[in-house]
Design a protein around this motif. Structure first.
Motif, PDB file in Angstrom:
ATOM      1  N   ALA A 108     -27.456  12.437  24.930  1.00  0.00           N
ATOM      2  CA  ALA A 108     -27.747  13.595  24.388  1.00  0.00           C
ATOM      3  C   ALA A 108     -28.845  13.379  23.401  1.00  0.00           C
ATOM      4  CB  ALA A 108     -26.600  14.421  23.768  1.00  0.00           C
ATOM      5  N   LEU A 109     -29.175  12.216  22.664  1.00  0.00           N
ATOM      6  CA  LEU A 109     -30.305  12.119  21.941  1.00  0.00           C
ATOM      7  C   LEU A 109     -31.205  11.612  22.378  1.00  0.00           C
ATOM      8  CD1 LEU A 109     -28.042  10.560  18.875  1.00  0.00           C
ATOM      9  CD2 LEU A 109     -29.041  12.668  19.010  1.00  0.00           C
ATOM     10  N   ALA A 110     -31.437  11.320  23.486  1.00  0.00           N
ATOM     11  CA  ALA A 110     -32.505  10.675  24.228  1.00  0.00           C
ATOM     12  C   ALA A 110     -33.601  11.442  24.152  1.00  0.00           C
ATOM     13  CB  ALA A 110     -32.182  10.410  25.784  1.00  0.00           C
ATOM     14  N   GLY A 111     -33.753  12.990  24.225  1.00  0.00           N
ATOM     15  CA  GLY A 111     -35.034  13.515  24.298  1.00  0.00           C
ATOM     16  C   GLY A 111     -35.218  14.242  22.926  1.00  0.00           C
ATOM     17  N   ALA A 112     -34.371  13.839  21.665  1.00  0.00           N
ATOM     18  CA  ALA A 112     -34.648  14.077  20.471  1.00  0.00           C
ATOM     19  C   ALA A 112     -36.091  14.092  20.014  1.00  0.00           C
ATOM     20  CB  ALA A 112     -33.640  13.569  19.406  1.00  0.00           C
ATOM     21  N   SER A 113     -36.538  15.009  19.295  1.00  0.00           N
ATOM     22  CA  SER A 113     -38.068  14.966  18.743  1.00  0.00           C
ATOM     23  C   SER A 113     -38.003  14.082  17.607  1.00  0.00           C
ATOM     24  CB  SER A 113     -38.391  16.457  18.313  1.00  0.00           C
ATOM     25  OG  SER A 113     -37.581  16.541  17.219  1.00  0.00           O
ATOM     26  N   ASP A 114     -39.394  13.490  17.283  1.00  0.00           N
ATOM     27  CA  ASP A 114     -39.291  12.622  15.896  1.00  0.00           C
ATOM     28  C   ASP A 114     -38.815  13.212  14.785  1.00  0.00           C
ATOM     29  OD1 ASP A 114     -40.654  10.875  17.524  1.00  0.00           O
ATOM     30  OD2 ASP A 114     -42.680  11.352  16.889  1.00  0.00           O
ATOM     31  N   ASP A 115     -38.977  14.730  14.643  1.00  0.00           N
ATOM     32  CA  ASP A 115     -38.502  15.568  13.681  1.00  0.00           C
ATOM     33  C   ASP A 115     -37.053  15.369  13.379  1.00  0.00           C
ATOM     34  OD1 ASP A 115     -40.846  16.050  12.591  1.00  0.00           O
ATOM     35  OD2 ASP A 115     -41.055  18.080  13.484  1.00  0.00           O
ATOM     36  N   VAL A 116     -36.171  15.471  14.705  1.00  0.00           N
ATOM     37  CA  VAL A 116     -34.769  15.604  14.832  1.00  0.00           C
ATOM     38  C   VAL A 116     -34.383  13.973  14.377  1.00  0.00           C
ATOM     39  CG1 VAL A 116     -32.734  15.597  16.216  1.00  0.00           C
ATOM     40  CG2 VAL A 116     -34.544  17.537  16.277  1.00  0.00           C
ATOM     41  N   VAL A 117     -35.054  12.998  14.854  1.00  0.00           N
ATOM     42  CA  VAL A 117     -34.534  11.746  14.545  1.00  0.00           C
ATOM     43  C   VAL A 117     -34.743  11.333  13.014  1.00  0.00           C
ATOM     44  CG1 VAL A 117     -35.198   9.406  14.882  1.00  0.00           C
ATOM     45  CG2 VAL A 117     -34.878  10.946  17.039  1.00  0.00           C
ATOM     46  N   GLU A 118     -35.926  11.747  12.497  1.00  0.00           N
ATOM     47  CA  GLU A 118     -36.001  11.531  11.071  1.00  0.00           C
ATOM     48  C   GLU A 118     -35.004  12.287  10.190  1.00  0.00           C
ATOM     49  OE1 GLU A 118     -39.552  12.647   8.039  1.00  0.00           O
ATOM     50  OE2 GLU A 118     -40.101  12.462   9.984  1.00  0.00           O
ATOM     51  N   ALA A 119     -34.643  13.477  10.818  1.00  0.00           N
ATOM     52  CA  ALA A 119     -33.640  14.260   9.982  1.00  0.00           C
ATOM     53  C   ALA A 119     -32.361  13.627   9.975  1.00  0.00           C
ATOM     54  CB  ALA A 119     -33.446  15.771  10.503  1.00  0.00           C
ATOM     55  N   LEU A 120     -32.056  13.193  11.444  1.00  0.00           N
ATOM     56  CA  LEU A 120     -30.421  12.297  11.370  1.00  0.00           C
ATOM     57  C   LEU A 120     -30.698  11.019  10.503  1.00  0.00           C
ATOM     58  CD1 LEU A 120     -30.263  12.647  15.463  1.00  0.00           C
ATOM     59  CD2 LEU A 120     -29.168  14.001  13.386  1.00  0.00           C
ATOM     60  N   TYR A 121     -31.874  10.509  10.785  1.00  0.00           N
ATOM     61  CA  TYR A 121     -31.848   9.241   9.699  1.00  0.00           C
ATOM     62  C   TYR A 121     -31.730   9.468   8.368  1.00  0.00           C
ATOM     63  CZ  TYR A 121     -33.737   4.554   8.273  1.00  0.00           C
ATOM     64  OH  TYR A 121     -33.715   3.507   7.483  1.00  0.00           O
ATOM     65  N   THR A 122     -32.180  10.636   7.455  1.00  0.00           N
ATOM     66  CA  THR A 122     -31.935  10.855   6.442  1.00  0.00           C
ATOM     67  C   THR A 122     -30.521  11.180   6.287  1.00  0.00           C
ATOM     68  OG1 THR A 122     -34.199  11.951   6.273  1.00  0.00           O
ATOM     69  CG2 THR A 122     -32.715  12.683   4.555  1.00  0.00           C
ATOM     70  N   TRP A 123     -30.050  11.840   7.010  1.00  0.00           N
ATOM     71  CA  TRP A 123     -28.668  12.243   6.865  1.00  0.00           C
ATOM     72  C   TRP A 123     -27.634  11.098   6.860  1.00  0.00           C
ATOM     73  CZ3 TRP A 123     -28.404  16.743  11.200  1.00  0.00           C
ATOM     74  CH2 TRP A 123     -29.530  17.893  10.730  1.00  0.00           C
ATOM     75  N   TYR A 124     -28.051   9.919   7.647  1.00  0.00           N
ATOM     76  CA  TYR A 124     -27.351   8.820   7.794  1.00  0.00           C
ATOM     77  C   TYR A 124     -27.457   8.133   6.500  1.00  0.00           C
ATOM     78  CZ  TYR A 124     -27.591   3.835   8.653  1.00  0.00           C
ATOM     79  OH  TYR A 124     -27.087   2.528   8.715  1.00  0.00           O
ATOM     80  N   GLN A 125     -28.455   8.056   5.818  1.00  0.00           N
ATOM     81  CA  GLN A 125     -28.810   7.411   4.723  1.00  0.00           C
ATOM     82  C   GLN A 125     -28.032   8.260   3.487  1.00  0.00           C
ATOM     83  OE1 GLN A 125     -33.231   7.662   4.749  1.00  0.00           O
ATOM     84  NE2 GLN A 125     -33.457   5.450   4.448  1.00  0.00           N
ATOM     85  N   ASP A 126     -27.859   9.473   3.663  1.00  0.00           N
ATOM     86  CA  ASP A 126     -27.049  10.244   2.413  1.00  0.00           C
ATOM     87  C   ASP A 126     -25.785  10.132   2.739  1.00  0.00           C
ATOM     88  OD1 ASP A 126     -29.767  10.479   1.393  1.00  0.00           O
ATOM     89  OD2 ASP A 126     -29.685  12.776   2.471  1.00  0.00           O
ATOM     90  N   GLY A 127     -25.154   9.678   3.839  1.00  0.00           N
ATOM     91  CA  GLY A 127     -23.590   9.848   4.078  1.00  0.00           C
ATOM     92  C   GLY A 127     -23.278  10.951   4.718  1.00  0.00           C
ATOM     93  N   TRP A 128     -24.210  11.713   5.298  1.00  0.00           N
ATOM     94  CA  TRP A 128     -23.830  12.902   5.975  1.00  0.00           C
ATOM     95  C   TRP A 128     -23.451  12.747   7.549  1.00  0.00           C
ATOM     96  CZ3 TRP A 128     -27.717  17.326   3.994  1.00  0.00           C
ATOM     97  CH2 TRP A 128     -27.697  17.461   2.788  1.00  0.00           C
ATOM     98  N   LEU A 129     -24.031  11.553   7.706  1.00  0.00           N
ATOM     99  CA  LEU A 129     -23.841  11.388   9.387  1.00  0.00           C
ATOM    100  C   LEU A 129     -23.408   9.857   9.375  1.00  0.00           C
ATOM    101  CD1 LEU A 129     -25.039  12.836  12.281  1.00  0.00           C
ATOM    102  CD2 LEU A 129     -26.994  11.063  11.833  1.00  0.00           C
ATOM    103  N   MET A 130     -22.639   9.573  10.534  1.00  0.00           N
ATOM    104  CA  MET A 130     -22.107   8.205  10.821  1.00  0.00           C
ATOM    105  C   MET A 130     -22.673   7.945  12.245  1.00  0.00           C
ATOM    106  SD  MET A 130     -18.239   8.544   9.389  1.00  0.00           S
ATOM    107  CE  MET A 130     -18.002   9.887  10.622  1.00  0.00           C
ATOM    108  N   LEU A 131     -22.759   6.556  12.470  1.00  0.00           N
ATOM    109  CA  LEU A 131     -23.137   6.093  14.057  1.00  0.00           C
ATOM    110  C   LEU A 131     -21.780   6.377  14.579  1.00  0.00           C
ATOM    111  CD1 LEU A 131     -25.078   2.883  12.609  1.00  0.00           C
ATOM    112  CD2 LEU A 131     -26.136   4.951  13.253  1.00  0.00           C
TER     113      LEU A 131
END
Length: 373
Positions: free
Chosen positions: A349-372
């Motif tokens: 589902a993430l294969a077609g994610a834009s650079d903006d979405v991936v960047e947001a996901l990475y920020t959320w991951y760094q902040d602890g809002w999102l997990m792998l």
């Protein structure tokens, strides 16, 4: 829509039409084979933490006492008549979160938290009412509930708890593990443990309009734009210097009436307000976060999942997460909307994610809002 054993074989639509906000519903074996999502010891450990809201309530010969957590010591398990209540267990335990998510036929904007109470024989919080809908799910042991549709909601004065002064039970039910009782707002009820018992309370957000109004005015303070400064070039001589001039009053009223808000303003406010973490919620990012490159490779294989503590909502083009908001285009929404609804996304589902979405996901991951995944 399918019938749910959770609702006594009603469909969610039937439940909402016939019971929600209207009348109680007793559901025997809503969850057959129900096991408590956490042990008593684990619950007691949570109650010692300063980031978990907890209370200890005791009743000795009608003398009600309440102690707010952190709870460093509890009465002996052999002592009758005490209750330990722990709010937001879903924020710190995955099994409790999974239990709460079974109630997502109600929008997340209304679903609040899972409170778990443990009580020894005779324990309870006294006859009371809630200002919101609640499902009372028996997880362990037995609890006897007496309920009433009475209109007299007068409280006993001088009590540390909100206890009804003139409670008169109209119905009575003994709940065993897996049984559940739904109560609409302002329905009087009194639950008393028969032996040790554990009860899960699934509560819903019902903010007062006063609360929303005050928060909205604070929100609007950052967005209003009233240029210029008061002036009165035609000021007349005043014989009453202490009186506010009529011209000043009229001019200020005219300027204040220029403050406007529309549906988009309210949408953004509501999304940010409802997704804002509670005061005792804190996020912790990974100790050694992956680089962006490794993060992209990893989520392509494992996907991502929202943290238990993360609240993610959306409306139209606006996405809200933990009190923050942003507008997205159709393509990005096609990725973020499923994440908000399912709270997980696989790598495909993430294969077609834009650079903006991936960047947001990475920020959320760094902040602890999102997990792998």
């Amino acid at each position: 829509m399918k019938k749910l054993p959770l609702l006594g074989d009603l469909t969610p639509a039937q439940f909402l039409r016939d019971y929600w906000h209207k009348k109680p519903l007793l559901i025997r074996q809503a969850i057959p084979g129900m096991k408590a999502p956490v042990s008593v010891d684990a619950l007691a450990k949570m109650a010692t933490e300063n980031f978990v809201e907890s209370r200890l309530i005791t009743n000795v010969d009608g003398d009600w006492q309440m102690q707010h957590g952190p709870l460093t010591a509890l009465p002996a398990r052999t002592q009758a008549g005490w209750s330990m209540l722990v709010q937001g267990v879903n924020l710190v335990d995955a099994r409790a979160d999974a239990l709460l998510r079974q109630f997502r036929f109600i929008p997340d904007a209304r679903l609040d938290d899972l409170m778990i109470s443990f009580a020894t024989d005779g324990g309870g919080v006294g006859p009371h009412f809630d200002s919101y809908d609640v499902f009372l799910l028996q997880a362990h042991g037995k609890r006897r509930w007496r309920i009433s549709a009475q209109k007299d909601l007068t409280l006993v004065e001088g009590m540390p708890l909100k206890i009804l002064k003139n409670f008169v039970a109209e119905e009575e039910y003994l709940l065993e593990p897996g049984d559940m009782l739904y109560l609409p707002p302002h329905y009087a009820h009194d639950g008393v443990a028969e032996g040790d018992c554990m009860t899960c309370s699934i509560g819903f957000r019902s903010p007062s309009y006063q609360e929303l109004g005050e928060a909205f005015l604070q929100f609007m303070a950052d967005s209003i734009d009233l240029p210029g400064r008061y002036s009165d070039p035609d000021l007349a001589v005043s014989s009453k210097p202490a009186e506010i001039p009529r011209h000043m009053l009229d001019t200020v009223i005219e300027e204040m009436n220029k403050v406007r808000f529309d549906e988009q303003d309210v949408t953004i406010f509501l999304g940010e307000h409802l997704s804002e973490p509670k005061h005792n919620v804190f996020f912790t990012g990974p100790v050694k976060p992956l680089t962006m490159g490794r993060f992209i490779d990893t989520i392509g294989k494992r996907g991502v999942a929202l943290s238990l503590k993360t609240q993610m909502l959306y409306r139209g083009k606006h996405v809200f997460i933990n009190g923050e908001s942003f507008a997205v285009g159709r393509a990005d929404k096609s990725v973020l909307e499923p994440l908000a609804n399912a709270r997980v996304l696989d790598g495909a589902a993430l294969a077609g994610a834009s650079d903006d979405v991936v960047e947001a996901l990475y920020t959320w991951y760094q902040d602890g809002w999102l997990m792998l995944g």
